[in-house]
Design an enzyme around this catalytic site. Sequence first.
Site, PDB file in Angstrom:
ATOM      1  N   SER A 239       0.660  -1.257  -0.148  1.00 62.21           N
ATOM      2  CA  SER A 239       0.103   0.119  -0.071  1.00 62.21           C
ATOM      3  C   SER A 239       0.881   1.343   0.100  1.00 62.21           C
ATOM      4  O   SER A 239       1.883   1.356   0.700  1.00 62.21           O
ATOM      5  CB  SER A 239      -0.956   0.166   1.144  1.00 62.21           C
ATOM      6  OG  SER A 239      -1.828  -1.052   1.269  1.00 62.21           O
ATOM      7  N   ASP A 258      -5.572  -4.882  -7.048  1.00 58.19           N
ATOM      8  CA  ASP A 258      -5.032  -5.019  -5.974  1.00 58.19           C
ATOM      9  C   ASP A 258      -4.535  -6.606  -5.763  1.00 58.19           C
ATOM     10  O   ASP A 258      -3.509  -6.965  -5.137  1.00 58.19           O
ATOM     11  CB  ASP A 258      -5.652  -4.714  -4.675  1.00 58.19           C
ATOM     12  CG  ASP A 258      -4.723  -4.605  -3.378  1.00 58.19           C
ATOM     13  OD1 ASP A 258      -3.724  -4.220  -3.389  1.00 58.19           O
ATOM     14  OD2 ASP A 258      -5.182  -5.171  -2.269  1.00 58.19           O
TER      15      ASP A 258
END
Length: 537
Positions: A239, A258
């Site tokens: 992240s 993701d």
Amino acid sequence: MQEIGKKNPSANLAGIGLNVAIANWNLSSEALTQKTIELGQGVLNDTGALCVSTGKFTGRSPKDKFTVKDAITEHSVDWGDVNIPFAPEAFDKLYDRVCKHLEGKEVWVRDAYACADPKYRLNIRVINETPWANLFCNDLFLRPTDAEIDTQTPDWHIIQAPSFEADPAIDGTRQGNFTIVNFTRRVILIGGSAYTGEMKKGIFGVLNFVLPHDHKVLSMHCSANEGKDGDVALFFGLSGTGKTTLSADANRALIGDDEHGWSDDSVFNFEGGCYAKCIDLSAEKEPEIFAAVKPGALLENITFLPGTSTVNYADGSITENTRAAYPIFHIANAKEPSYGGEPKNIFFLTCDAFGILPPISKLTKEQAMYHFISGYTAKVAGTEVGVTEPQTTFSACFGRVFLPLHPAKYAELLGQKLEAHPNINVWLVNTGWSGGAYGVGNRMKLSLTRAMITAAMKGELDNVEYVPHDVFGVLKPQSCPGVPNELLNPRETWADKEAYDKKALELGALFNKNFEKYADQASDAIKSAAPKGLVNA
């Protein structure tokens, strides 16, 4: 029990021990948004997105994530600080206490699934205490059709009860919040935290076990997109390193944000949406993400400009980890169904807080394996509890905290893929600092990173001159369209060249120290890609 909404006629919550007063099944995003507002749990911003607070927890709490140690996991899971064991009998008692806590309450239930490739589909049923958490699940997981809901049965359940606080003395947890994965009962049990990312990453962890272990599919913490010619690119990184931002490209179709799997014949998205960091979000820097924040989207822990309903994206006073959740179809050029063929380019994104690594460099197969196992980056403020500024870290496979198996298992699968497809280009991209370490240098400009990645995908770096880095050996291109040549050689951006050399050796030593725990399972070829002493200093 009063039941509202559409569901499989044979579906019921009593079968999993829940006796609630009202169960809202598979409500629309509009209905969930309206209910959240009615309950005083959220408000709309000026673009129609729902804005909520996740309360005490605005990020994941890795030390409070557990895996039940049972016949399935005992000899397969890589137990330790990442995969913390939890006793089956303790889980059963805690599960019953959570069910008792939810008794007589109103809940929101959603049928969803993970894995866009039908061969690996995992059906999920989520039970939430709040309508906005259910909206998050509708945004982030893949959405079955009405016809599929009529017959869908869950492979896994997620029960999220943020208002339930565990008692460590009774329940065996570390503190009041917890996320516990039980592979035998196929349940993810969450309590004490309303941070929605725990649900998303819980399923990711499940797939990180099931796909490599049962199907020899490489599960990946990466985003993916596809060019007009069908060329697929993967973006690995933790992240804050730029996965979501850099994969959202107006000239390429977004496969996913993701989490992906790489099978023998496809790269496929696990999810049906995106969970983007939105600190400093702007239409100029990230137009696709900015435009995705509209009705149906969920904004977490943001603030507004005074006297308005306009989000102040620059404000990190609640958390630097402000988030926007939205379904993938909010991105104009999203690909559905969300899978493609073999990748042509792989990008390892690292936020180098030392300012040592080149902004882009090409890796040999051995270097690719080495850097995949190393997973060097810096944790970005807000993504985890207690992280307030970048911290140097190594996270194997760019997602160690999500890996139930030993990192070598995933690295072996990557190596097999690269061996089978030798024309795949692997790049190391530094989205961190240049001209000095954190606090001295400057963060790499997004526009320049985009230019380098675009050049790599267009083949514009195929025939340029490359020079190996003195310590890391990675190949630095000496020219790139739209990028100053001196920027491509990080040593040249430092005012004090000797200071750069010293810091490069320090970082190399950190790599070598970190790799020691994997060395006994690494080949000599991979070990040969380790950093070395300065050659030309």
